[in-house]
Enzyme design. Structure first.
Site, PDB file in Angstrom:
ATOM      1  N   GLU A  68       3.659 -15.982   5.620  1.00 48.24           N
ATOM      2  CA  GLU A  68       3.902 -14.743   6.342  1.00 48.24           C
ATOM      3  C   GLU A  68       2.637 -14.374   7.115  1.00 48.24           C
ATOM      4  OE1 GLU A  68       7.298 -12.354   4.557  1.00 48.24           O
ATOM      5  OE2 GLU A  68       5.484 -11.684   3.579  1.00 48.24           O
ATOM      6  N   HIS A 107       1.776 -10.332  -1.421  1.00 49.50           N
ATOM      7  CA  HIS A 107       2.143  -9.893  -0.064  1.00 49.50           C
ATOM      8  C   HIS A 107       0.907  -9.301   0.611  1.00 49.50           C
ATOM      9  CE1 HIS A 107       3.914  -7.551   3.178  1.00 49.50           C
ATOM     10  NE2 HIS A 107       4.984  -8.323   3.064  1.00 49.50           N
TER      11      HIS A 107
HETATM   12  C1  PEP Z   1       7.429  -8.670   5.178  1.00 45.22           C
HETATM   13  O1  PEP Z   1       6.809  -7.614   5.188  1.00 45.22           O
HETATM   14  O2  PEP Z   1       7.261  -9.499   4.273  1.00 45.22           O
HETATM   15  C2  PEP Z   1       8.361  -8.948   6.254  1.00 45.22           C
HETATM   16  C3  PEP Z   1       8.811 -10.177   6.377  1.00 45.22           C
HETATM   17  O3  PEP Z   1       8.715  -7.887   7.022  1.00 45.22           O
HETATM   18  P1  PEP Z   1       9.436  -7.895   8.454  1.00 45.22           P
HETATM   19  O4  PEP Z   1      10.550  -8.911   8.426  1.00 45.22           O
HETATM   20  O5  PEP Z   1       9.963  -6.512   8.602  1.00 45.22           O
HETATM   21  O6  PEP Z   1       8.396  -8.240   9.456  1.00 45.22           O
END
Ligand code: PEP
Length: 246
Positions: free
Chosen positions: A166, A96
């Site tokens: 992400e 992450h």
């Molecule tokens: C994350 O931190 O992986 C994430 C998806 O957070 P959020 O949905 O709160 O942006």
């Protein structure tokens, strides 16, 4: 096709709060989520209680947010893949952006953790994503493909791997919600290279009830990895129901 929908709780929830969340989820008629693979990633302190409450027949998979590449030893403060598996995890989140930024996780350690997770038969949930500057410079595809290649380098069998794209600019309370057009190229490129080999490619970053369906409609998006919008169990259930009904 299975659609994955899951949430990582980050450093949130006491044991009592984790138990409440899991009990509410366990009480729901989960058959209505046929075709969906729900998962939750509690902090490691709550893995055992959440797994025990959900029980072995739950549709909801439980996973850890991190695990070390060594099986055991002098690694103060770490937990290993066998330890999180022993506590009920079947998924391990790896790489992450918060771990890469604040805990010095590198492509090399991500790769070691993917190998350890595969070796023990768990599902690696490998997070990749570019910072805002790279997105602005139109470098997202190259950046993400490089990260995926580094994460999976030397992994003989990637069939259990779940990738989560992400973009860092989309994550968290300071993030900006992605438009489908922002992410389509990355999904096309990742699916072209890895689509036949990995289990799924998810999107994460400010996913909520308002944007979940349009994001899932992007070609190549196999699911959603959600933070804040699913920390409340009712939010998670609403999201699962929305995806099931779409
Ligand atoms: C994350 O931190 O992986 C994430 C998806 O957070 P959020 O949905 O709160 O942006």
């Amino acid at each position: 096709m299975t659609i994955w929908v899951g949430t990582g709780w980050k450093m949130n929830k006491t044991l009592a709060q984790a138990r409440d969340y899991a009990e509410t989820l366990a009480a729901v008629e989960q058959e209505r989520w046929a075709g969906i693979q729900p998962f939750i990633l509690p902090p490691s302190t709550a893995l055992a209680v959440v797994s025990a409450v959900l029980g072995p027949r739950s549709r909801v998979l439980v996973g850890a947010q991190n695990a070390h590449w060594a099986d055991a030893g002098a690694w103060t403060g770490e937990v290993s893949v066998p330890q999180v598996a022993d506590a009920g995890a079947t998924i391990v989140e790896i790489g992450h952006s918060e771990r890469r930024t604040f805990f010095a996780e590198t492509d090399a350690t991500v790769n070691l953790k993917v190998k350890a997770t595969v070796r023990h038969g768990l599902t690696p949930l490998v997070c990749v994503g570019e910072p805002a500057s790279v997105f602005a410079a139109r470098g997202s595809v190259t950046y993400v493909l490089d990260e995926v290649r580094a994460a999976l380098q030397g992994v003989n069998d990637v069939s259990s791997v779940v990738l989560a794209y992400e973009p860092i600019w989309a994550i968290g309370s300071g993030g900006r919600e992605a438009e489908p057009a922002d992410i389509a190229d990355v999904f096309a490129a990742v699916q072209a290279e890895w689509g036949g080999s990995v289990q799924a490619v998810l999107f994460g970053g400010s996913v909520n009830l308002g944007n979940a369906v349009p994001i899932l409609a992007v070609e190549g998006v196999d699911g959603l990895f959600v933070g804040r919008a699913a920390w409340d169990v009712d939010g998670f259930i609403e999201l699962l129901d929305l995806v099931a009904a779409r």
